[in-house]
Scaffold this motif. Structure first.
Motif, PDB file in Angstrom:
ATOM      1  N   ALA A  19      -0.678   8.707  14.863  1.00 35.44           N
ATOM      2  CA  ALA A  19      -2.089   9.075  14.738  1.00 35.44           C
ATOM      3  C   ALA A  19      -2.829   7.837  14.238  1.00 35.44           C
ATOM      4  CB  ALA A  19      -2.264  10.255  13.793  1.00 35.44           C
ATOM      5  N   GLU A  20      -3.147   6.956  15.160  1.00 36.63           N
ATOM      6  CA  GLU A  20      -3.765   5.675  14.817  1.00 36.63           C
ATOM      7  C   GLU A  20      -5.127   5.864  14.146  1.00 36.63           C
ATOM      8  OE1 GLU A  20      -3.966   1.396  14.816  1.00 36.63           O
ATOM      9  OE2 GLU A  20      -2.320   2.816  15.114  1.00 36.63           O
ATOM     10  N   GLU A  21      -5.740   7.033  14.367  1.00 37.22           N
ATOM     11  CA  GLU A  21      -7.067   7.289  13.802  1.00 37.22           C
ATOM     12  C   GLU A  21      -7.040   7.468  12.286  1.00 37.22           C
ATOM     13  OE1 GLU A  21      -6.851   8.815  18.020  1.00 37.22           O
ATOM     14  OE2 GLU A  21      -5.579   8.846  16.234  1.00 37.22           O
ATOM     15  N   LEU A  22      -5.861   7.746  11.727  1.00 33.94           N
ATOM     16  CA  LEU A  22      -5.748   7.936  10.285  1.00 33.94           C
ATOM     17  C   LEU A  22      -6.023   6.631   9.548  1.00 33.94           C
ATOM     18  CD1 LEU A  22      -2.564  10.175   9.968  1.00 33.94           C
ATOM     19  CD2 LEU A  22      -4.895  10.814   9.368  1.00 33.94           C
ATOM     20  N   ARG A  23      -6.721   6.739   8.431  1.00 29.94           N
ATOM     21  CA  ARG A  23      -7.004   5.573   7.610  1.00 29.94           C
ATOM     22  C   ARG A  23      -6.398   5.756   6.215  1.00 29.94           C
ATOM     23  NH1 ARG A  23      -7.801   3.936  11.871  1.00 29.94           N
ATOM     24  NH2 ARG A  23      -9.622   2.842  12.721  1.00 29.94           N
ATOM     25  N   GLY A  24      -5.972   4.668   5.635  1.00 29.13           N
ATOM     26  CA  GLY A  24      -5.429   4.684   4.290  1.00 29.13           C
ATOM     27  C   GLY A  24      -5.859   3.443   3.539  1.00 29.13           C
ATOM     28  N   LYS A  25      -5.814   3.526   2.231  1.00 28.63           N
ATOM     29  CA  LYS A  25      -6.191   2.385   1.385  1.00 28.63           C
ATOM     30  C   LYS A  25      -5.059   2.106   0.401  1.00 28.63           C
ATOM     31  CE  LYS A  25     -10.348   2.144  -0.238  1.00 28.63           C
ATOM     32  NZ  LYS A  25     -11.559   2.442  -1.057  1.00 28.63           N
ATOM     33  N   ILE A  26      -4.608   0.864   0.372  1.00 29.93           N
ATOM     34  CA  ILE A  26      -3.549   0.448  -0.548  1.00 29.93           C
ATOM     35  C   ILE A  26      -4.191  -0.265  -1.733  1.00 29.93           C
ATOM     36  CG2 ILE A  26      -1.533  -1.035  -0.826  1.00 29.93           C
ATOM     37  CD1 ILE A  26      -0.946  -0.556   2.158  1.00 29.93           C
ATOM     38  N   VAL A  27      -3.958   0.297  -2.912  1.00 26.80           N
ATOM     39  CA  VAL A  27      -4.520  -0.255  -4.143  1.00 26.80           C
ATOM     40  C   VAL A  27      -3.382  -0.813  -4.989  1.00 26.80           C
ATOM     41  CG1 VAL A  27      -5.869   0.230  -6.211  1.00 26.80           C
ATOM     42  CG2 VAL A  27      -6.397   1.429  -4.074  1.00 26.80           C
ATOM     43  N   PHE A  28      -3.460  -2.084  -5.309  1.00 28.16           N
ATOM     44  CA  PHE A  28      -2.398  -2.743  -6.061  1.00 28.16           C
ATOM     45  C   PHE A  28      -2.449  -2.388  -7.543  1.00 28.16           C
ATOM     46  CE2 PHE A  28      -2.612  -5.250  -2.229  1.00 28.16           C
ATOM     47  CZ  PHE A  28      -1.281  -5.536  -1.975  1.00 28.16           C
ATOM     48  N   GLU A  29      -1.290  -2.353  -8.157  1.00 32.50           N
ATOM     49  CA  GLU A  29      -1.188  -2.179  -9.594  1.00 32.50           C
ATOM     50  C   GLU A  29      -1.732  -3.436 -10.295  1.00 32.50           C
ATOM     51  OE1 GLU A  29       0.649   0.860 -11.502  1.00 32.50           O
ATOM     52  OE2 GLU A  29      -0.920   1.054  -9.980  1.00 32.50           O
ATOM     53  N   PRO A  30      -2.251  -3.290 -11.526  1.00 36.93           N
ATOM     54  CA  PRO A  30      -2.891  -4.428 -12.212  1.00 36.93           C
ATOM     55  C   PRO A  30      -2.067  -5.710 -12.210  1.00 36.93           C
ATOM     56  CG  PRO A  30      -3.290  -2.422 -13.445  1.00 36.93           C
ATOM     57  CD  PRO A  30      -2.352  -2.043 -12.329  1.00 36.93           C
ATOM     58  N   ALA A  31      -0.756  -5.608 -12.397  1.00 36.15           N
ATOM     59  CA  ALA A  31       0.076  -6.816 -12.469  1.00 36.15           C
ATOM     60  C   ALA A  31       0.139  -7.559 -11.144  1.00 36.15           C
ATOM     61  CB  ALA A  31       1.486  -6.441 -12.925  1.00 36.15           C
ATOM     62  N   TYR A  32      -0.221  -6.870 -10.041  1.00 37.86           N
ATOM     63  CA  TYR A  32      -0.088  -7.487  -8.719  1.00 37.86           C
ATOM     64  C   TYR A  32      -1.450  -7.694  -8.045  1.00 37.86           C
ATOM     65  CZ  TYR A  32       4.671  -6.082  -9.678  1.00 37.86           C
ATOM     66  OH  TYR A  32       5.901  -5.915 -10.278  1.00 37.86           O
ATOM     67  N   ARG A  33      -2.528  -7.544  -8.796  1.00 46.53           N
ATOM     68  CA  ARG A  33      -3.861  -7.779  -8.246  1.00 46.53           C
ATOM     69  C   ARG A  33      -4.176  -9.267  -8.304  1.00 46.53           C
ATOM     70  NH1 ARG A  33      -6.731  -2.596 -11.249  1.00 46.53           N
ATOM     71  NH2 ARG A  33      -5.541  -1.013 -10.089  1.00 46.53           N
ATOM     72  N   VAL A  34      -3.403 -10.004  -7.561  1.00 43.05           N
ATOM     73  CA  VAL A  34      -3.512 -11.464  -7.536  1.00 43.05           C
ATOM     74  C   VAL A  34      -3.792 -11.874  -6.093  1.00 43.05           C
ATOM     75  CG1 VAL A  34      -2.353 -13.633  -8.054  1.00 43.05           C
ATOM     76  CG2 VAL A  34      -1.822 -11.584  -9.409  1.00 43.05           C
TER      77      VAL A  34
END
Length: 226
Positions: free
Chosen positions: A30-45
């Motif tokens: 289902a290519e129409e599906l969207r998702g958002k990946i949010v990094f944990e604070p230690a990896y927000r680099v």
């Protein structure tokens, strides 16, 4: 002496699915599906993402967090075979695995900065529940990862899609930007393959809505949107 590896989530994904029922059985269906990946604070680099924008697809290595305490068995019953035939767990993509790890290839739609979240990855075609932990992200390499000669075992082809009917008065209750994704998900036939009762009404949570539907033959009809 070997030492057990401790996996720590580097990120969590946010999708339209608050429950497992209805999630496509494979990524990209289902290519129409969207998702958002949010990094944990230690990896927000941002340096850790340098160069990722040059790839169209990425691999997600993630955890079956809902099955963490269910354990595993050497054989499982793949839904694709009607739920009656047992195969070895390592010959399937069952969530009930020794280490509970999943692997999904998704399309990288974009990268955007958000206040308090850093740079997030926007992806399409993810087959993950909201809040699933992501343990690693790697670029998809077409020359190495695409094997045109591969054989698909007991699942050689994508299942046929259903015709989806959503009455106009119910369609109006679904946000316009969510309709294509919902239709694509329903067309995959969310029911367990061994359930063929045309009178049974099924319920599915999607994008904060409760969708109830019935399937007769190859047609799925939405009955209610709450």
């Amino acid at each position: 002496m070997s030492q057990d590896c401790v996996l720590t989530p580097v990120a969590f994904i946010h999708t339209e699915f608050r429950a497992k029922f209805g999630i496509p059985r494979q990524a990209g269906l289902a290519e129409e599906l969207r998702g958002k990946i949010v990094f944990e604070p230690a990896y927000r680099v941002d340096e850790a993402l340098r160069g990722l924008e040059g790839f169209s697809h990425i691999w997600l290595i993630w955890g079956f967090s809902e099955n963490r305490d269910r354990g595993w068995t050497p054989t499982v019953r793949p839904p694709r075979l009607g739920g009656n035939t047992r195969l070895g767990v390592f010959a399937t993509r069952s969530p009930f695995r020794p280490n509970g790890l999943g692997l999904s290839c998704v399309r990288l739609v974009g990268m955007q900065k958000e206040d308090g979240r850093g740079t997030c990855l926007l992806v399409a075609g993810a087959d993950l529940m909201d809040g699933t932990p992501i343990y690693d992200i790697k670029p998809y390499l077409p020359y190495a990862d695409c094997r045109t000669e591969a054989v698909g075992g007991f699942a050689p082809e994508m299942p046929d899609r259903l015709e989806v009917l959503i009455p106009p008065e119910l369609e109006a209750a679904i946000p316009e930007d969510r309709r294509p994704a919902l239709t694509a998900v329903l067309a995959q036939d969310p029911r367990p393959p061994y359930q063929e009762d045309s009178e049974r009404v099924y319920g599915m949570s999607f994008a904060g809505l409760e969708i109830r539907f019935r399937v007769e033959g190859r047609r799925l009809t939405v009955l209610a949107v709450d």
